[in-house]
Design a protein around this motif. Sequence first.
Motif, PDB file in Angstrom:
ATOM      1  N   ALA A  55       0.828  -1.207   0.000  1.00  0.00           N
ATOM      2  CA  ALA A  55       0.000   0.000   0.000  1.00  0.00           C
ATOM      3  C   ALA A  55       0.865   1.260   0.000  1.00  0.00           C
ATOM      4  N   VAL A  56       2.036   1.183   0.647  1.00  0.00           N
ATOM      5  CA  VAL A  56       2.950   2.320   0.663  1.00  0.00           C
ATOM      6  C   VAL A  56       3.504   2.561  -0.733  1.00  0.00           C
ATOM      7  N   THR A  57       3.831   1.496  -1.445  1.00  0.00           N
ATOM      8  CA  THR A  57       4.284   1.643  -2.829  1.00  0.00           C
ATOM      9  C   THR A  57       3.202   2.308  -3.667  1.00  0.00           C
ATOM     10  N   ALA A  97      -7.228   0.029   2.041  1.00  0.00           N
ATOM     11  CA  ALA A  97      -7.166  -0.710   3.306  1.00  0.00           C
ATOM     12  C   ALA A  97      -6.499   0.105   4.409  1.00  0.00           C
ATOM     13  N   LEU A  98      -5.677   1.093   4.049  1.00  0.00           N
ATOM     14  CA  LEU A  98      -5.046   1.941   5.057  1.00  0.00           C
ATOM     15  C   LEU A  98      -6.073   2.765   5.829  1.00  0.00           C
ATOM     16  N   LEU A  99      -7.273   2.890   5.260  1.00  0.00           N
ATOM     17  CA  LEU A  99      -8.302   3.662   5.937  1.00  0.00           C
ATOM     18  C   LEU A  99      -8.910   2.925   7.112  1.00  0.00           C
ATOM     19  N   ALA A 100      -8.687   1.599   7.169  1.00  0.00           N
ATOM     20  CA  ALA A 100      -9.253   0.820   8.262  1.00  0.00           C
ATOM     21  C   ALA A 100      -8.610   1.226   9.582  1.00  0.00           C
ATOM     22  N   GLU A 101      -9.374   1.299  10.622  1.00  0.00           N
ATOM     23  CA  GLU A 101      -8.856   1.714  11.935  1.00  0.00           C
ATOM     24  C   GLU A 101      -7.770   0.782  12.451  1.00  0.00           C
ATOM     25  N   ASP A 102      -7.865  -0.498  12.078  1.00  0.00           N
ATOM     26  CA  ASP A 102      -6.864  -1.438  12.578  1.00  0.00           C
ATOM     27  C   ASP A 102      -5.690  -1.590  11.626  1.00  0.00           C
ATOM     28  N   GLY A 103      -5.618  -0.698  10.602  1.00  0.00           N
ATOM     29  CA  GLY A 103      -4.526  -0.772   9.649  1.00  0.00           C
ATOM     30  C   GLY A 103      -4.804  -1.707   8.504  1.00  0.00           C
TER      31      GLY A 103
END
Length: 225
Positions: free
Chosen positions: A10-12, A184-190
């Motif tokens: 996701a960082v890429t 998926a980065l938007l999920a509270e648990d990462g």
Amino acid sequence: MNPGPSVDPAVTDLLGLLAYAELGSFFRLTDDAALAPTLRDKGRLASLAAEEQRRYELLRERLVEYGADPEEAMEPFVEPLDSWHARTEPQSWVESLVKTYVGDGIAGDFYRKVAELADPGTGSLVETVLAEESRGAFISETVRAALEEDPALAGRLSLWARRLVGEALSQAQQVAVARPRLAALLAEDGGGDDAGIGDLAAVTRMFGSIADRHAARLKAMGLSD
């Protein structure tokens, strides 16, 4: 060339998205500089374009450090970003400046929020890349001067700014659907198995959380929401 095993895919995606956005900003500011009415404006915009180029290089270098091919990382975002710019084609030089500050700015706020959910190093780099003090000061000053010369512009530019926000939200939703690992980065648990994956409601909520920055930009330019 593939990302190293310790790098979140996701960082890429995030860095590839930002790199293409910065590259596009460079070309648009270069075009704006050519159309600027005064030599002073041409020079300021040329300097801002050079800054965008430098930021693009920072992102490209980080992708290489992570073992990613920069062009491959950017490719998935060419169509959605180009589509956003096609839908928001300005009709005047001043509209182009407002688009740069408001449209690109609120999209940048969204990217910044996503980066906060990534690793600290990525968050720090993104914060550096999205810094807008120089650009904001020049555009605010220029738009205010245009409004003093023609107060009737205020209503039209305010409507234009509102449209840009709606289009920026649409762009973010399109990217979230196309790149679920980034969403998926938007999920509270990462990011669990399905939390945040393609979650358009999460994108909308995040846009709501950055309303203060948007209002500050409008106020700086002498516009109202």
